[in-house]
Scaffold this motif. Structure first.
Motif, PDB file in Angstrom:
ATOM      1  N   LEU A 339       0.824  -1.214   0.000  1.00 18.96           N
ATOM      2  CA  LEU A 339       0.000   0.000   0.000  1.00 18.96           C
ATOM      3  C   LEU A 339       0.859   1.267   0.000  1.00 18.96           C
ATOM      4  N   VAL A 340       2.112   1.107   0.379  1.00 16.98           N
ATOM      5  CA  VAL A 340       2.990   2.279   0.490  1.00 16.98           C
ATOM      6  C   VAL A 340       3.120   2.990  -0.866  1.00 16.98           C
ATOM      7  N   ALA A 341       3.212   2.211  -1.930  1.00 13.54           N
ATOM      8  CA  ALA A 341       3.354   2.808  -3.261  1.00 13.54           C
ATOM      9  C   ALA A 341       2.124   3.646  -3.606  1.00 13.54           C
ATOM     10  N   VAL A 342       0.957   3.179  -3.181  1.00 11.24           N
ATOM     11  CA  VAL A 342      -0.280   3.922  -3.458  1.00 11.24           C
ATOM     12  C   VAL A 342      -0.277   5.245  -2.695  1.00 11.24           C
ATOM     13  N   LEU A 343       0.133   5.160  -1.445  1.00 13.61           N
ATOM     14  CA  LEU A 343       0.198   6.353  -0.602  1.00 13.61           C
ATOM     15  C   LEU A 343       1.198   7.367  -1.165  1.00 13.61           C
ATOM     16  N   GLN A 344       2.296   6.823  -1.603  1.00 17.52           N
ATOM     17  CA  GLN A 344       3.361   7.645  -2.167  1.00 17.52           C
ATOM     18  C   GLN A 344       2.870   8.377  -3.421  1.00 17.52           C
ATOM     19  N   GLU A 345       2.202   7.618  -4.251  1.00 16.19           N
ATOM     20  CA  GLU A 345       1.646   8.150  -5.496  1.00 16.19           C
ATOM     21  C   GLU A 345       0.713   9.326  -5.213  1.00 16.19           C
ATOM     22  N   GLN A 346      -0.081   9.150  -4.152  1.00  9.69           N
ATOM     23  CA  GLN A 346      -1.138  10.090  -3.857  1.00  9.69           C
ATOM     24  C   GLN A 346      -0.635  11.291  -3.039  1.00  9.69           C
ATOM     25  N   MET A 347       0.321  11.069  -2.137  1.00 13.49           N
ATOM     26  CA  MET A 347       0.718  12.153  -1.243  1.00 13.49           C
ATOM     27  C   MET A 347       2.172  12.570  -1.358  1.00 13.49           C
ATOM     28  N   GLY A 348       2.934  11.831  -2.163  1.00 13.51           N
ATOM     29  CA  GLY A 348       4.368  12.081  -2.256  1.00 13.51           C
ATOM     30  C   GLY A 348       4.710  13.459  -2.804  1.00 13.51           C
ATOM     31  N   ALA A 349       3.838  14.001  -3.656  1.00 11.75           N
ATOM     32  CA  ALA A 349       4.140  15.301  -4.250  1.00 11.75           C
ATOM     33  C   ALA A 349       4.129  16.378  -3.168  1.00 11.75           C
ATOM     34  N   PHE A 350       3.205  16.259  -2.227  1.00 12.98           N
ATOM     35  CA  PHE A 350       3.134  17.284  -1.184  1.00 12.98           C
ATOM     36  C   PHE A 350       4.064  16.983  -0.017  1.00 12.98           C
ATOM     37  N   PHE A 351       4.251  15.686   0.276  1.00 13.29           N
ATOM     38  CA  PHE A 351       5.117  15.298   1.393  1.00 13.29           C
ATOM     39  C   PHE A 351       6.351  14.580   0.855  1.00 13.29           C
ATOM     40  N   PRO A 352       7.401  15.332   0.530  1.00 18.94           N
ATOM     41  CA  PRO A 352       8.570  14.756  -0.143  1.00 18.94           C
ATOM     42  C   PRO A 352       9.247  13.641   0.659  1.00 18.94           C
ATOM     43  N   GLU A 353       9.093  13.650   1.990  1.00 15.95           N
ATOM     44  CA  GLU A 353       9.724  12.608   2.800  1.00 15.95           C
ATOM     45  C   GLU A 353       9.188  11.228   2.412  1.00 15.95           C
ATOM     46  N   LEU A 354       7.938  11.201   1.988  1.00 12.34           N
ATOM     47  CA  LEU A 354       7.325   9.937   1.593  1.00 12.34           C
ATOM     48  C   LEU A 354       7.932   9.465   0.267  1.00 12.34           C
ATOM     49  N   GLU A 355       8.146  10.430  -0.587  1.00 14.43           N
ATOM     50  CA  GLU A 355       8.746  10.160  -1.894  1.00 14.43           C
ATOM     51  C   GLU A 355      10.177   9.628  -1.706  1.00 14.43           C
ATOM     52  N   LYS A 356      10.922  10.319  -0.841  1.00 14.50           N
ATOM     53  CA  LYS A 356      12.326   9.978  -0.625  1.00 14.50           C
ATOM     54  C   LYS A 356      12.506   8.647   0.086  1.00 14.50           C
ATOM     55  N   GLN A 357      11.680   8.415   1.097  1.00 14.27           N
ATOM     56  CA  GLN A 357      11.896   7.249   1.964  1.00 14.27           C
ATOM     57  C   GLN A 357      10.971   6.087   1.640  1.00 14.27           C
ATOM     58  N   GLY A 358      10.212   6.201   0.563  1.00 12.80           N
ATOM     59  CA  GLY A 358       9.196   5.192   0.253  1.00 12.80           C
ATOM     60  C   GLY A 358       9.718   3.766   0.253  1.00 12.80           C
ATOM     61  N   LYS A 359      10.891   3.594  -0.305  1.00 11.93           N
ATOM     62  CA  LYS A 359      11.453   2.261  -0.437  1.00 11.93           C
ATOM     63  C   LYS A 359      11.789   1.670   0.934  1.00 11.93           C
ATOM     64  N   LEU A 360      12.402   2.492   1.757  1.00 12.73           N
ATOM     65  CA  LEU A 360      12.723   2.051   3.120  1.00 12.73           C
ATOM     66  C   LEU A 360      11.437   1.743   3.887  1.00 12.73           C
ATOM     67  N   VAL A 361      10.455   2.641   3.739  1.00 11.45           N
ATOM     68  CA  VAL A 361       9.185   2.456   4.442  1.00 11.45           C
ATOM     69  C   VAL A 361       8.578   1.094   4.099  1.00 11.45           C
ATOM     70  N   SER A 362       8.524   0.777   2.823  1.00 17.61           N
ATOM     71  CA  SER A 362       7.861  -0.482   2.471  1.00 17.61           C
ATOM     72  C   SER A 362       8.712  -1.686   2.877  1.00 17.61           C
ATOM     73  N   GLU A 363      10.026  -1.545   2.851  1.00 21.74           N
ATOM     74  CA  GLU A 363      10.891  -2.633   3.321  1.00 21.74           C
ATOM     75  C   GLU A 363      10.696  -2.916   4.816  1.00 21.74           C
TER      76      GLU A 363
END
Ligand code: ATP
Ligand code: MG
Ligand code: MG
Ligand code: MG
Length: 484
Positions: A339-363
């Protein structure tokens, strides 16, 4: 209007009123002994109110990632069971640090809601603080008078200290507040009961959207109130609730903040979300899409799941999600991390930390899921053994010590033990379990009072791990590197 547009409109409006727009502070607080998580927009500005720091600007606005799972503001038990409380949510806010006060705060809020967003005035109610004799606090007559100039008097409701005197925690800046509530019911429903009776009464369609706090006091550690050096405004509006209102939905989960996540859960589990309040499967889906946000944002901000402090809270939230999906969605394999990729897709533009750390988060989530699912599987074998033993001894109640050990040492959810026992006609000793739990809580309270929270600075994660949960953090990072 999409949720992105709704958020942007808020920020643009306050920018046009001379507010400096700042980014959200991290959801996990690093060095605050009084609070683990940001539980409101004002958390990051606490020192401005107290006069310890000079405000960066007299007027500020932002959206703040909040988490309400511990301390004074704990909504965890409502999450999934209602449609408008989340663990993690965004709080839109505007502040005045010794600049404008009640009059302008009320005027801004009213103009934004009714003219910019176009919410019909006849759907709104407001509350004001009625005063409190025990603390020598007067009724908020000023707020009443300002409201009277924009809304009819029969829509202004007196509120008690619980609802209309805002406090961040046991101590800290606080003050009387004025809340705006929205009535989203159909005309037929409205004809049956007046909305005035439903305000602050847990009605899913008559909900609080915005709270305007007039910061005038500081609650000291001894519980007494002292006047702050100046008067300030601190407002907080629930972003997801605003989206529900503006998108014409009757649940936060039906807005585009949540629908992409729900669609993904449906796809992965093969279960359909029907939005029913009491339905176990629907509750589980709401829990899952809520918790994944809390956990993802916490990890993206540097808080890894762990065995103590804030990390333990995050781990338990994640395990709650896993437990619900295991039981009610039949998900026996790791899937939340997808689900992290979906969240990233949807909110990553506004919250760059999600974009940057997405891979670590899902791992991290994947590895937590796998290990907890193993716990569940081995726990199931242990419970089965315990049941056989109890039956063969001719008893009806599982031994308390072992049941607690399953929960405490092995992390096996106690409600699972309960359900499985009941299926076999057995029970658990609820009183004994509660007692063991409270003893354990006392121990860990004493424990965590001495511990430094395990905070990881992700930007410098090569060498800068701090805290006692170091080994665990390194394991994650080693895995993370491997996948990279
Ligand atoms: P409620 O009475 O609904 O629990 P609150 O009075 O505890 O809300 P405040 O502390 O006044 O909430 O926070 C400001 C705003 O943040 C609220 O008006 C609401 O819109 C939103 N909010 C508060 N708690 C949550 C939550 N758990 N999930 C989503 N939004 C929330
Ligand atoms: Mg609340
Ligand atoms: Mg409230
Ligand atoms: Mg409130």
């Amino acid at each position: 209007m999409t949720s992105q547009e709704i958020r942007q409109k808020f920020l643009d409006y306050f920018k046009s009123k001379d507010h400096l727009i700042v980014p959200s502070a991290p959801i996990v607080l690093k060095d605050d002994p009084t609070l683990m998580f940001s539980n409101s927009g004002m958390t990051q500005f606490k020192d401005f109110f107290l006069g310890y720091k000079t405000p960066t600007a007299p007027r500020i606005a932002d959206t703040q990632k909040c988490l309400r799972v511990s301390g004074k503001h704990n909504d965890l038990d409502d999450v999934g069971r209602d449609t408008y409380h989340h663990t993690m949510f965004e709080m839109l806010g505007n502040w005045s640090f010794g600049d404008y006060f009640k009059k302008d705060a009320i005027a801004f809020a009213w103009e934004l809601l009714t003219e910019v967003y176009g919410i019909p005035k006849e759907n709104l109610y407001v509350t004001i603080f009625e005063g409190d004799a025990s603390e020598n606090l007067d009724r908020d007559q000023d707020a009443y008078d300002y409201w009277k100039s924009v809304i009819s008097e029969d829509r202004i409701i007196n509120g008690n200290k619980k609802d209309n005197f805002w406090e961040m925690g046991a101590s800290g800046p606080c003050g009387p507040c004025s809340e705006i509530h929205i009535d989203l019911r159909t005309p037929e429903e409205k004809a049956k009961v007046s909305g005035l009776e439903l305000v602050n009464n847990d009605h899913p369609q008559v909900v609080e959207v915005w709270n305007l706090v007039f910061m005038e006091f500081n609650r000291k550690a001894d519980g007494s109130l002292e006047k702050l050096p100046a008067q300030h405004v601190d407002t907080g509006m629930g972003f997801e609730r605003l989206c529900m209102t503006l998108q014409g939905k009757s649940s936060n989960y039906d807005t585009d903040v949540f629908t992409p996540l729900i669609a993904k859960v449906e796809e992965l589990s093969g279960k359909k979300y029907t939005g029913i309040l009491e339905d176990e499967k629907d509750i589980a889906i709401r829990v899952v899409v809520d918790h994944i946000r809390a956990v993802s944002f916490a990890i993206a901000d540097g808080q890894l799941p762990s065995n103590g402090g804030a990390g333990y809270v995050i781990r338990r939230i994640l395990r709650r999600g896993i437990s619900y999906s295991y039981r009610f969605l039949d998900m026996k394999e790791a899937f939340l991390y997808k689900l992290v990729a979906v969240l990233q897709e949807q909110m990553g533009a506004f919250f760059p930390e999600l974009e940057k750390q997405g891979k670590l988060v899902s791992e991290v989530i994947k590895s937590e899921e796998e290990s907890f699912l193993r716990t569940i599987e081995t726990g199931l074998i242990r419970v089965e053994k315990l049941i056989q033993q109890t039956i063969s001894e001719g008893k009806k109640v599982l031994p308390t010590q072992e049941v607690f050990e399953l929960y405490d040492t092995y992390g096996f959810p106690d409600d699972l033990t309960r359900i499985i026992a009941e299926e076999k006609g057995l029970t658990i000793d609820e009183e004994g379990f509660k007692l063991a739990l409270s003893e354990q809580k006392q121990r860990s309270k004493a424990d965590s009072a001495q511990k430094v929270y395990d905070w990881v600075t992700l930007e410098e994660r090569e060498e800068n791990f701090v805290g006692y949960d170091q080994i665990e953090a390194e394991t994650y990072i080693t895995r993370y590197r491997k996948v990279e």
